[in-house]
Design a protein around this motif. Structure first.
Motif, PDB file in Angstrom:
ATOM      1  N   ILE A 119     -18.448 -19.715 -56.123  1.00  0.00           N
ATOM      2  CA  ILE A 119     -18.872 -18.462 -56.751  1.00  0.00           C
ATOM      3  C   ILE A 119     -20.386 -18.342 -56.686  1.00  0.00           C
ATOM      4  CG2 ILE A 119     -18.940 -17.159 -58.918  1.00  0.00           C
ATOM      5  CD1 ILE A 119     -16.264 -18.397 -59.663  1.00  0.00           C
TER       6      ILE A 119
ATOM      7  N   ASN B  96     -15.132 -14.984 -69.084  1.00  0.00           N
ATOM      8  CA  ASN B  96     -13.983 -15.424 -68.299  1.00  0.00           C
ATOM      9  C   ASN B  96     -13.249 -16.502 -69.095  1.00  0.00           C
ATOM     10  OD1 ASN B  96     -14.460 -14.273 -65.294  1.00  0.00           O
ATOM     11  ND2 ASN B  96     -16.425 -14.805 -66.226  1.00  0.00           N
TER      12      ASN B  96
ATOM     13  N   TYR C 204     -14.393 -12.448 -59.546  1.00  0.00           N
ATOM     14  CA  TYR C 204     -15.474 -12.808 -60.472  1.00  0.00           C
ATOM     15  C   TYR C 204     -16.631 -11.818 -60.352  1.00  0.00           C
ATOM     16  CZ  TYR C 204     -19.196 -15.152 -62.936  1.00  0.00           C
ATOM     17  OH  TYR C 204     -20.223 -15.415 -63.814  1.00  0.00           O
TER      18      TYR C 204
ATOM     19  N   SER D 200     -18.052  -9.788 -63.553  1.00  0.00           N
ATOM     20  CA  SER D 200     -19.433  -9.896 -64.017  1.00  0.00           C
ATOM     21  C   SER D 200     -20.169  -8.570 -63.872  1.00  0.00           C
ATOM     22  CB  SER D 200     -20.179 -10.997 -63.253  1.00  0.00           C
ATOM     23  OG  SER D 200     -20.252 -10.709 -61.866  1.00  0.00           O
TER      24      SER D 200
ATOM     25  N   ALA E  86     -18.428 -18.214 -68.168  1.00  0.00           N
ATOM     26  CA  ALA E  86     -17.206 -18.861 -67.689  1.00  0.00           C
ATOM     27  C   ALA E  86     -16.888 -20.041 -68.597  1.00  0.00           C
ATOM     28  CB  ALA E  86     -17.378 -19.336 -66.247  1.00  0.00           C
TER      29      ALA E  86
ATOM     30  N   LEU F 119     -11.224 -18.748 -65.083  1.00  0.00           N
ATOM     31  CA  LEU F 119     -11.756 -18.191 -63.846  1.00  0.00           C
ATOM     32  C   LEU F 119     -10.646 -17.511 -63.048  1.00  0.00           C
ATOM     33  CD1 LEU F 119     -14.094 -21.099 -62.709  1.00  0.00           C
ATOM     34  CD2 LEU F 119     -14.801 -18.848 -63.536  1.00  0.00           C
TER      35      LEU F 119
END
Length: 589
Positions: free
Chosen positions: A357, A316, A326, A330, A344, A319
């Motif tokens: 998150i 990322n 996210y 992922s 990230a 973000l």
């Protein structure tokens, strides 16, 4: 463990699955296939990206399709053309030994006439994006009055992309008696609303916890200063010689900029975003699937149809704005039972965005040091040694050259030969990182106080601009306005404060005069309003207090007041793509 045959699929479908290497059903397939085969109830199914959702809904439909009829019997909706094509291709592969099955993918960005001709010849299964599907319905070329199945794949993303109106229009022309199958990797409230409005007493299946990240993926974060974001990105790539990764960016422009920088620095990289033509996107995706590219820089939407099982990393670069995105990002790694890493890259002030998150994915981010030059050189060296050790020697081809080679290398002992050979490829990394700064020192905390707020930065100059929220100005539009003036290459933009009728922004102080000159000479306007930019200074007071200061005298020598930065502040930084010396030119792998 059950087999596909035991789930109720016929031998022709099982044979096609065997050809494709499908051995045993995944968890979502074990649950969904028997449910759709034995029941007409609507189905709401959660499954993470990469767990076989396409087979879970398409196989039971193929089992029941009436190949004697050319009427459209199933409509499958997906958010992007790439995903629509992928689903259609999968169905074609699954029906390899099933005679009479006809499938068509309909999507924008390509000639609609060819799609219409295919529909007129008769297809039982249509896979389409919402926009093109509505277009074909309005042209009376796609008739859904007799469909038996409606599939909403990646429903969360369709809503994120603003397709609710299109979904309403499509649902309005479908029969009441049909089976609606909703599949999604995450279940935000908006998707629950779709189920409530479009489905009747749906059965709910879940392969894993809703919105939870994959157990095969570990999550790491690197803290960087804004100016070192790109430098850190390169180090992450360099410390992983076998990296096969997608780098996610938030905008098309940022995606292209990062890809261009990586390509210039010698990385095997390319960009994937909505500004590319369909032919360009297909070419990039094909190269990435075949691993002719190691790094793909992409927007969230563009990567939705990319089906790759061997990604080592998802990075990322920034973000996403929505937490659910996210989870999608992922989920691109750690697929097919393999482990993956989701990274990230954040600044000190962005660290608090990781907590929500973590609650969603049910995992903690691991604070990971940015690789040092020594670590990178070590990894690259051992990768080179492994490559030499494992190389296959073609004795037949090289034997005629060996006498001359031995003669040229005569006098060099074993240790000297090894050192010289390794140095051929290794010296570029060694030279580049020999005096590279440690990005993990306290540099990223300069200008940040204990609450994560920026203090006055001696390297930045603060500017006043006479437009604000009432002019519909926001940080991204202000950044675009600044970039349009071509003040300098890769100039760093610091803190931005958008107020009602005016705003403030910070730029590298080396560009003070260039900035003033650019805005004056270009006679800049914003939505019809003349833009005025002046240098200002600012001394902050306590929290939430009014600040005092004065703008410097401009060329007309008139002093101006500074109204300060009271009230709620917004900031948005743009990476300067820094990183010191010119990157080592990497050999294409």
């Amino acid at each position: 463990m059950s087999t596909f045959k035991e789930l109720g699929l016929n031998l022709n479908i099982v044979k096609a699955l065997t050809d494709l290497g499908y051995e045993n059903p995944t968890e979502i397939q074990l649950q969904a296939i028997p449910q759709v085969l034995t029941s007409k109830q609507d189905l709401k199914a959660f499954a993470q990206t990469g767990t076989g959702k396409t087979a879970a809904f398409s196989l039971p439909i193929l089992e029941q399709i009436d190949t004697n009829s050319n009427d459209t019997q199933a409509i499958i909706l997906s958010p992007t053309r790439e995903l629509a094509l992928q689903i259609a291709n999968n169905i074609t592969e699954f029906s390899k030994y099933t005679n009479g099955v006809k499938t068509a993918a309909v999507y924008g960005g390509t000639n609609i006439d060819e799609q219409i001709r295919k529909l007129k010849r008769g297809v039982q299964i249509v896979v389409g994006t919402p926009g093109r599907t509505v277009d074909l319905i309005n042209r009376k070329q796609l008739k859904l009055s007799n469909i038996k199945w409606l599939v909403l794949d990646e429903a969360d993303e369709m809503l994120n992309m603003g397709f609710k109106d299109e979904l309403d229009q499509i649902l309005a022309v479908t029969p009441k008696e049909k089976q609606t199958l909703l599949f999604s990797a995450t279940f935000p409230q908006e998707v629950e609303s779709i189920a409530k409005n479009y489905m009747y007493k749906p059965v709910e299946l879940s392969a894993g916890q809703k919105n939870k990240g994959s157990d095969q993926v570990s999550h790491q974060y690197y803290v960087v200063s804004e100016r070192n974001r790109y430098a850190a990105l390169k180090r992450i790539a360099d410390v992983n010689p076998d990296i096969y990764s997608i780098i996610f960016c938030r905008t098309r422009r940022e995606t292209q900029e990062i890809a261009d920088k990586l390509i210039k620095d010698g990385y095997n990289a390319d960009a994937l975003h909505g500004d590319l033509s369909q032919a360009q996107r297909d070419s990039v995706m094909e190269k990435f699937r075949k691993k002719h590219l190691q790094i793909l820089v992409a927007t969230d939407v563009a990567a939705r149809g990319l089906d790759v099982n061997d990604l080592t990393h998802v990075i990322n670069h920034k973000l996403p704005d929505q937490i659910e995105s996210y989870t999608h990002r992922s989920g691109r790694t750690g697929r097919a039972g393999k482990e993956g890493i989701s990274i990230a890259i954040v600044t000190a002030r962005e660290k608090n965005k990781l907590h929500p998150i973590e609650r969603i994915i049910g995992k903690k981010f691991v604070n990971t040091p940015i690789p040092t030059g020594k670590e990178i050189c070590q990894n690259q060296l051992f990768k080179l040694i492994d490559k030499v050790h494992d190389i296959e020697i073609n004795e037949t081809e090289i034997k005629d050259f060996l006498p001359s080679i031995y003669e040229k290398l005569e006098g060099l002992n074993r240790e000297e030969l090894i050192k010289r050979f390794v140095s051929i490829e290794f010296n570029t990394f060694l030279t580049y990182y020999e005096n590279a700064p440690d990005l993990n020192d306290s540099e990223h905390m300069k200008g940040i106080d204990s609450r994560g707020k920026r203090r006055n930065d001696e390297n930045m100059t603060r500017f006043f601009i006479n437009i604000g929220r009432k002019d519909k100005l926001n940080p991204s539009r202000l950044i675009g306005l600044i970039n349009d003036q071509k003040i300098g290459q890769n100039i760093e933009i610091g803190q931005i404060e958008i107020l009602d009728t005016f705003s403030f922004f910070e730029l590298d102080k080396n560009y003070e005069s260039n900035t003033i000159s650019a805005f004056e000479q270009n006679d800049v306007t914003f939505d019809g309003r003349k833009v005025n930019v002046e240098i200002t200074t600012k001394q902050r007071t306590g929290r939430g207090g009014r600040s005092n200061g004065n703008r410097k005298r401009t060329r007309d020598n008139k002093p101006k007041n500074d109204f300060g930065g009271f009230g709620r502040k917004r900031s948005d930084n743009k990476s300067a793509f820094g990183g010191g010396n010119k990157s080592p030119k990497r050999r294409k792998r």
